[in-house]
Scaffold this motif. Structure first.
Motif, PDB file in Angstrom:
ATOM      1  N   SER A 181       0.853  -1.126  -0.051  1.00 20.46           N
ATOM      2  CA  SER A 181      -0.162  -0.040  -0.009  1.00 20.46           C
ATOM      3  C   SER A 181       0.879   0.956  -0.009  1.00 20.46           C
ATOM      4  N   PRO A 182       0.714   2.322  -0.774  1.00 17.85           N
ATOM      5  CA  PRO A 182       1.289   3.310  -0.960  1.00 17.85           C
ATOM      6  C   PRO A 182       1.074   4.398   0.452  1.00 17.85           C
ATOM      7  N   ILE A 183      -0.134   3.806   1.110  1.00 19.78           N
ATOM      8  CA  ILE A 183      -0.485   4.711   2.433  1.00 19.78           C
ATOM      9  C   ILE A 183       0.693   4.033   3.401  1.00 19.78           C
ATOM     10  N   TYR A 184       0.881   2.608   3.574  1.00 19.22           N
ATOM     11  CA  TYR A 184       2.004   2.197   4.467  1.00 19.22           C
ATOM     12  C   TYR A 184       3.404   2.823   4.175  1.00 19.22           C
ATOM     13  N   VAL A 185       3.846   2.713   2.729  1.00 21.31           N
ATOM     14  CA  VAL A 185       5.095   3.480   2.349  1.00 21.31           C
ATOM     15  C   VAL A 185       5.126   4.765   2.783  1.00 21.31           C
ATOM     16  N   THR A 186       4.094   5.499   2.855  1.00 19.58           N
ATOM     17  CA  THR A 186       4.311   6.946   3.235  1.00 19.58           C
ATOM     18  C   THR A 186       4.295   7.056   4.907  1.00 19.58           C
ATOM     19  N   ILE A 187       3.499   6.255   5.477  1.00 18.59           N
ATOM     20  CA  ILE A 187       3.663   6.165   7.057  1.00 18.59           C
ATOM     21  C   ILE A 187       4.950   5.679   7.419  1.00 18.59           C
ATOM     22  N   HIS A 188       5.593   4.488   6.633  1.00 20.45           N
ATOM     23  CA  HIS A 188       6.996   4.132   6.740  1.00 20.45           C
ATOM     24  C   HIS A 188       7.998   5.363   6.789  1.00 20.45           C
ATOM     25  N   GLU A 189       7.921   6.124   5.897  1.00 23.85           N
ATOM     26  CA  GLU A 189       8.556   7.392   5.691  1.00 23.85           C
ATOM     27  C   GLU A 189       8.660   8.179   6.721  1.00 23.85           C
ATOM     28  N   PHE A 190       7.395   8.430   7.454  1.00 21.53           N
ATOM     29  CA  PHE A 190       7.052   9.421   8.437  1.00 21.53           C
ATOM     30  C   PHE A 190       8.024   8.742   9.544  1.00 21.53           C
ATOM     31  N   GLY A 191       7.936   7.499   9.748  1.00 19.20           N
ATOM     32  CA  GLY A 191       8.649   6.705  10.937  1.00 19.20           C
ATOM     33  C   GLY A 191      10.213   7.098  10.883  1.00 19.20           C
ATOM     34  N   HIS A 192      10.968   7.002   9.492  1.00 20.55           N
ATOM     35  CA  HIS A 192      12.095   7.757   9.524  1.00 20.55           C
ATOM     36  C   HIS A 192      12.337   9.205   9.942  1.00 20.55           C
ATOM     37  N   TYR A 193      11.017   9.920   9.358  1.00 25.04           N
ATOM     38  CA  TYR A 193      11.117  11.173   9.715  1.00 25.04           C
ATOM     39  C   TYR A 193      11.298  11.464  11.100  1.00 25.04           C
ATOM     40  N   ILE A 194      10.517  10.768  12.037  1.00 23.54           N
ATOM     41  CA  ILE A 194      10.562  10.870  13.424  1.00 23.54           C
ATOM     42  C   ILE A 194      11.729  10.698  13.988  1.00 23.54           C
ATOM     43  N   HIS A 195      12.493   9.206  13.468  1.00 24.46           N
ATOM     44  CA  HIS A 195      13.608   8.898  14.169  1.00 24.46           C
ATOM     45  C   HIS A 195      14.853  10.010  13.639  1.00 24.46           C
ATOM     46  N   THR A 196      14.883  10.637  12.507  1.00 22.13           N
ATOM     47  CA  THR A 196      15.765  11.485  12.168  1.00 22.13           C
ATOM     48  C   THR A 196      15.787  12.636  13.037  1.00 22.13           C
ATOM     49  N   ASN A 197      14.607  13.361  13.218  1.00 20.32           N
ATOM     50  CA  ASN A 197      14.529  14.467  14.141  1.00 20.32           C
ATOM     51  C   ASN A 197      14.784  14.133  15.441  1.00 20.32           C
ATOM     52  N   TYR A 198      14.415  12.814  15.981  1.00 23.06           N
ATOM     53  CA  TYR A 198      14.846  12.534  17.407  1.00 23.06           C
ATOM     54  C   TYR A 198      16.078  12.224  17.614  1.00 23.06           C
ATOM     55  N   SER A 199      16.966  11.602  16.718  1.00 26.26           N
ATOM     56  CA  SER A 199      18.277  11.377  16.901  1.00 26.26           C
ATOM     57  C   SER A 199      19.276  12.471  16.171  1.00 26.26           C
ATOM     58  N   LYS A 200      18.485  13.494  15.717  1.00 22.96           N
ATOM     59  CA  LYS A 200      19.366  14.660  15.014  1.00 22.96           C
ATOM     60  C   LYS A 200      20.107  14.172  13.801  1.00 22.96           C
ATOM     61  N   GLY A 201      19.685  13.151  13.078  1.00 21.68           N
ATOM     62  CA  GLY A 201      20.444  12.872  11.869  1.00 21.68           C
ATOM     63  C   GLY A 201      21.439  11.710  12.126  1.00 21.68           C
ATOM     64  N   LYS A 202      21.502  11.190  13.269  1.00 24.62           N
ATOM     65  CA  LYS A 202      22.397  10.052  13.428  1.00 24.62           C
ATOM     66  C   LYS A 202      21.711   8.735  13.388  1.00 24.62           C
ATOM     67  N   MET A 203      20.527   8.793  13.470  1.00 29.18           N
ATOM     68  CA  MET A 203      19.784   7.529  13.140  1.00 29.18           C
ATOM     69  C   MET A 203      20.328   6.198  14.039  1.00 29.18           C
ATOM     70  N   ASN A 204      20.751   6.410  15.199  1.00 21.07           N
ATOM     71  CA  ASN A 204      20.875   5.536  16.156  1.00 21.07           C
ATOM     72  C   ASN A 204      19.855   4.995  16.982  1.00 21.07           C
ATOM     73  N   ILE A 205      19.913   4.004  17.607  1.00 21.46           N
ATOM     74  CA  ILE A 205      18.955   3.311  18.264  1.00 21.46           C
ATOM     75  C   ILE A 205      19.356   3.580  19.855  1.00 21.46           C
ATOM     76  N   ASP A 206      18.782   4.281  20.591  1.00 19.96           N
ATOM     77  CA  ASP A 206      19.170   4.464  21.796  1.00 19.96           C
ATOM     78  C   ASP A 206      18.622   3.481  23.071  1.00 19.96           C
ATOM     79  N   ARG A 207      19.140   3.635  24.343  1.00 14.51           N
ATOM     80  CA  ARG A 207      18.837   2.563  25.029  1.00 14.51           C
ATOM     81  C   ARG A 207      17.234   2.722  25.483  1.00 14.51           C
ATOM     82  N   LYS A 208      16.688   3.719  25.427  1.00 12.34           N
ATOM     83  CA  LYS A 208      15.247   4.102  25.951  1.00 12.34           C
ATOM     84  C   LYS A 208      14.414   3.113  24.886  1.00 12.34           C
ATOM     85  N   ILE A 209      14.693   3.503  23.678  1.00 10.69           N
ATOM     86  CA  ILE A 209      13.927   2.599  22.590  1.00 10.69           C
ATOM     87  C   ILE A 209      14.181   1.121  22.709  1.00 10.69           C
TER      88      ILE A 209
END
Length: 281
Positions: A181-209
């Motif tokens: 579904s294109p809707i799923y693909v779009t929401i998947h990209e919003f997931g990357h968008y949230i992660h990028t902002n949260y990590s300031k572009g480092k894209m690491n997975i921190d302990r809290k996650i």
């Protein structure tokens, strides 16, 4: 020789709707520049044309879905690295050939359409703003809808040294697999968008996650390679966004327990809250 260069420049920048032809012209331009002793003059001409293209794009705000304009925006996003490697001929030529190969080999014309629309993206964004506090405090973004299929269903670009005020760019393609579904693909990209902002572009997975995911079916994320980690987290956040939403039927992960999906929904909200407290408040 000069006429050949000018013809290639004309083909690359003005053949708006044919990405394959533009890719072949870029490849020939790299071969031409490699052989020239006065290569810097030709590179400067190419970059001047790229600057003109950037000015033309910046004159228009918002989304892009017209084929020629959309391809221009994708090309500019990819080739902007050229300005940073101007003084390194071998590196510049390497990038030219890498992106030429992308334009030649990774774009496909499809008879059927399985692509997100401007209206649906805006609808999903409105849903996010209404249901996920702090979502609208993330960095600004623009999106481009490209009516070709691509090796990937979607892509995003952002500055390596990501700052919260920087623009984040989405590229959405016509999806070859009609079961996705294109809707799923779009929401998947919003997931990357949230992660990028949260990590300031480092894209690491921190302990809290990792702690939040410890008792779910995705606890293995801690042992995955960095690329798999960020793709898995984007899926996790997408599942969380779609949980109990109008888009739940677009969730391809039917086998995941509701209890896990509820945890993923909580994770989305916690990451947005943490982002706001850390960078905005």
């Amino acid at each position: 020789m000069e006429n050949n260069f000018n013809t290639l420049i004309e083909t690359f920048f003005n053949n708006k709707n044919d990405i394959t032809t533009r890719g072949k012209a870029l490849m020939e331009l790299s071969d031409f520049i490699e052989k020239e002793e006065d290569y810097e003059r030709y590179i400067r001409t190419f970059l001047d044309k790229l600057n003109i293209l950037e000015d033309q794009i910046l004159e228009k705000d918002g989304e892009y879905s017209t084929t020629g304009e959309a391809l221009d925006r994708y090309i500019l996003a990819k080739l902007s690295i050229f300005f940073k490697v101007f003084d390194f001929k071998s590196l510049l030529l390497k990038f030219m050939r890498t992106y030429a190969e992308d334009f030649i080999n990774n774009f496909y014309e499809e008879d059927d359409s399985n692509i997100i629309t401007i209206e649906k993206i805006e609808e999903i964004y409105d849903y996010m703003v209404k249901n996920f506090e702090y979502f609208e405090t993330l960095s600004p973004f623009e999106y481009t809808i490209i009516k070709y299929s691509h090796l990937f269903n979607s892509l995003a670009t952002f500055n390596t040294n990501f700052n919260i005020g920087d623009y984040y760019q989405f590229f959405f393609f016509n999806i070859k697999d009609r079961d996705i579904s294109p809707i799923y693909v779009t929401i998947h990209e919003f997931g990357h968008y949230i992660h990028t902002n949260y990590s300031k572009g480092k894209m690491n997975i921190d302990r809290k996650i990792l702690k939040k995911l410890k008792n779910t079916g995705f606890s293995y994320i801690s042992d995955a390679d960095p690329y798999s980690q960020k793709e898995t987290l984007a899926d996790i956040l997408a599942i969380g966004i779609m949980y109990n939403s109008p888009y739940e039927n677009c969730d391809p992960f039917k086998e995941i327990p509701k209890e896990d999906k509820k945890i993923f929904n909580e994770l989305v909200k916690e990451m947005l809250k943490d982002f706001y407290k850390k960078y905005i408040k």
